[in-house]
Design a protein around this motif. Sequence first.
Motif, PDB file in Angstrom:
ATOM      1  N   LEU A 121      32.547  51.425  23.135  1.00 46.29           N
ATOM      2  CA  LEU A 121      33.888  50.884  22.969  1.00 46.29           C
ATOM      3  C   LEU A 121      34.904  51.649  23.805  1.00 46.29           C
ATOM      4  N   ALA A 122      34.647  52.931  24.026  1.00 50.25           N
ATOM      5  CA  ALA A 122      35.568  53.732  24.832  1.00 50.25           C
ATOM      6  C   ALA A 122      35.695  53.170  26.237  1.00 50.25           C
ATOM      7  N   ARG A 123      34.642  52.535  26.721  1.00 45.94           N
ATOM      8  CA  ARG A 123      34.697  51.948  28.063  1.00 45.94           C
ATOM      9  C   ARG A 123      35.687  50.792  28.117  1.00 45.94           C
ATOM     10  N   LEU A 124      35.798  50.053  27.030  1.00 51.40           N
ATOM     11  CA  LEU A 124      36.774  48.961  26.978  1.00 51.40           C
ATOM     12  C   LEU A 124      38.184  49.521  27.091  1.00 51.40           C
ATOM     13  N   TYR A 125      38.465  50.589  26.383  1.00 54.13           N
ATOM     14  CA  TYR A 125      39.782  51.237  26.466  1.00 54.13           C
ATOM     15  C   TYR A 125      40.033  51.744  27.882  1.00 54.13           C
ATOM     16  N   TRP A 126      39.020  52.397  28.441  1.00 50.22           N
ATOM     17  CA  TRP A 126      39.167  52.993  29.769  1.00 50.22           C
ATOM     18  C   TRP A 126      39.516  51.938  30.819  1.00 50.22           C
ATOM     19  N   TYR A 127      38.763  50.826  30.804  1.00 56.16           N
ATOM     20  CA  TYR A 127      38.904  49.827  31.859  1.00 56.16           C
ATOM     21  C   TYR A 127      39.988  48.783  31.586  1.00 56.16           C
ATOM     22  N   THR A 128      40.666  48.894  30.434  1.00 62.25           N
ATOM     23  CA  THR A 128      41.816  48.018  30.184  1.00 62.25           C
ATOM     24  C   THR A 128      43.069  48.865  29.980  1.00 62.25           C
ATOM     25  N   VAL A 129      43.139  49.566  28.879  1.00 60.61           N
ATOM     26  CA  VAL A 129      44.356  50.303  28.520  1.00 60.61           C
ATOM     27  C   VAL A 129      44.705  51.367  29.558  1.00 60.61           C
ATOM     28  N   GLU A 130      43.701  52.041  30.093  1.00 63.76           N
ATOM     29  CA  GLU A 130      43.974  53.105  31.053  1.00 63.76           C
ATOM     30  C   GLU A 130      43.951  52.625  32.506  1.00 63.76           C
ATOM     31  N   PHE A 131      42.997  51.755  32.858  1.00 59.94           N
ATOM     32  CA  PHE A 131      42.833  51.424  34.276  1.00 59.94           C
ATOM     33  C   PHE A 131      42.666  49.924  34.507  1.00 59.94           C
ATOM     34  N   GLY A 132      43.344  49.118  33.697  1.00 57.52           N
ATOM     35  CA  GLY A 132      43.215  47.680  33.827  1.00 57.52           C
ATOM     36  C   GLY A 132      44.124  47.077  34.888  1.00 57.52           C
ATOM     37  N   LEU A 133      43.631  45.990  35.493  1.00 59.01           N
ATOM     38  CA  LEU A 133      44.412  45.140  36.384  1.00 59.01           C
ATOM     39  C   LEU A 133      44.509  43.753  35.762  1.00 59.01           C
ATOM     40  N   ILE A 134      45.548  43.013  36.126  1.00 63.60           N
ATOM     41  CA  ILE A 134      45.749  41.654  35.647  1.00 63.60           C
ATOM     42  C   ILE A 134      46.058  40.748  36.827  1.00 63.60           C
ATOM     43  N   GLU A 135      45.605  39.512  36.723  1.00 61.96           N
ATOM     44  CA  GLU A 135      45.873  38.524  37.762  1.00 61.96           C
ATOM     45  C   GLU A 135      47.164  37.799  37.410  1.00 61.96           C
ATOM     46  N   GLU A 136      48.155  37.902  38.266  1.00 61.74           N
ATOM     47  CA  GLU A 136      49.429  37.210  38.073  1.00 61.74           C
ATOM     48  C   GLU A 136      49.770  36.431  39.337  1.00 61.74           C
ATOM     49  N   THR A 137      50.763  35.571  39.220  1.00 57.46           N
ATOM     50  CA  THR A 137      51.237  34.860  40.405  1.00 57.46           C
ATOM     51  C   THR A 137      51.622  35.880  41.474  1.00 57.46           C
ATOM     52  N   GLY A 138      51.067  35.712  42.648  1.00 51.17           N
ATOM     53  CA  GLY A 138      51.347  36.669  43.715  1.00 51.17           C
ATOM     54  C   GLY A 138      50.240  37.667  43.935  1.00 51.17           C
ATOM     55  N   GLY A 139      49.253  37.700  43.033  1.00 50.61           N
ATOM     56  CA  GLY A 139      48.122  38.592  43.257  1.00 50.61           C
ATOM     57  C   GLY A 139      47.807  39.471  42.062  1.00 50.61           C
ATOM     58  N   LEU A 140      47.060  40.522  42.303  1.00 48.00           N
ATOM     59  CA  LEU A 140      46.678  41.458  41.254  1.00 48.00           C
ATOM     60  C   LEU A 140      47.822  42.425  40.982  1.00 48.00           C
ATOM     61  N   ARG A 141      47.951  42.792  39.700  1.00 50.92           N
ATOM     62  CA  ARG A 141      48.996  43.724  39.287  1.00 50.92           C
ATOM     63  C   ARG A 141      48.405  44.770  38.347  1.00 50.92           C
ATOM     64  N   LEU A 142      49.078  45.886  38.247  1.00 52.63           N
ATOM     65  CA  LEU A 142      48.647  47.009  37.418  1.00 52.63           C
ATOM     66  C   LEU A 142      49.186  46.879  36.003  1.00 52.63           C
ATOM     67  N   PHE A 143      48.370  47.274  35.018  1.00 52.68           N
ATOM     68  CA  PHE A 143      48.929  47.476  33.682  1.00 52.68           C
ATOM     69  C   PHE A 143      48.363  48.715  33.000  1.00 52.68           C
ATOM     70  N   GLY A 144      47.249  49.255  33.474  1.00 43.80           N
ATOM     71  CA  GLY A 144      46.673  50.437  32.853  1.00 43.80           C
ATOM     72  C   GLY A 144      47.544  51.659  33.015  1.00 43.80           C
ATOM     73  N   ALA A 145      47.684  52.420  31.928  1.00 36.55           N
ATOM     74  CA  ALA A 145      48.582  53.576  31.932  1.00 36.55           C
ATOM     75  C   ALA A 145      48.146  54.652  32.898  1.00 36.55           C
ATOM     76  N   GLY A 146      46.824  54.814  33.072  1.00 33.49           N
ATOM     77  CA  GLY A 146      46.342  55.821  33.998  1.00 33.49           C
ATOM     78  C   GLY A 146      46.690  55.516  35.437  1.00 33.49           C
ATOM     79  N   ILE A 147      46.918  54.229  35.727  1.00 38.83           N
ATOM     80  CA  ILE A 147      47.308  53.853  37.092  1.00 38.83           C
ATOM     81  C   ILE A 147      48.816  53.935  37.253  1.00 38.83           C
TER      82      ILE A 147
END
Length: 279
Positions: A166-192
Amino acid sequence: MESLHIHETPPEGAAADWTVPQDWAHYGAEDHRTWDRLFARQSAQLPGRACEAYLRGLDVLRLSRPGIPDFAELSERLGALTGWSVVAVPGLVPDEVFFDHLANRRFVAGNFIRRPDQLDYLQEPDVFHDVFGHVPMLADPVYADYMQAYGKGGLRSLQFGALHKLARLYWYTVEFGLIEETGGLRLFGAGIVSSHGESLFALDDPSPNRIAFDLLRVMRTDYRIDDYQQSYFVIPSFEALLKATVETDFAPVYAALETLEDLAPDAVLAEDRLFTRGT
């Protein structure tokens, strides 16, 4: 060796839930200058890179005010939006304590700040990482629900001995997640978003893989803590991330993961949907 603010039991002055007073008055002028330097650098870099929800949270929570935020004032603004609060802890806390706070819509934040010579890298999350990186996203109602769902799921994972999955889910979303938005990929993970270097690397560098989010795929994937990520996972929306979390019975997921090999951080599978394949 310097202390990493890690404790096995609540240190002196901490409550049973590991919270401590933020003691805002203890920050010196240099502490506030460090926050302001970090804030100015990152807030200038993130427009056009961070997702809309993050930038909106940064604005509505008024984090641009000079100096380290007062958690009481910040919690009042955040609570009015999504019912979350920010509580101070002396450093890293045990997993069950962390999950219980999330499950009750409390975000734990370190009450110390890095030294001026540590602007680009700090091994342990400090108040800048925790507040600048995480808290703006908690002003988004859907993401706020996801974080609470993760906390509840974390408490359940302890029964299955599956915390490392489960820690991997946190790592790859909450800490280092990207999201697809209009205009391209955007950052949301806190580590980024809290990292000057990785907020450039995650979107611009040709070396990492950028892979469409899949719950089982993410939970199979190892990660490194000593370098920039070799793979980033891209969610289509926060609604989709929340749905994948709350509508999934994780017991069979954990059972399935026991039969599957872990994947290296740079692995690419034939069935992956790739935004970019790393070099």
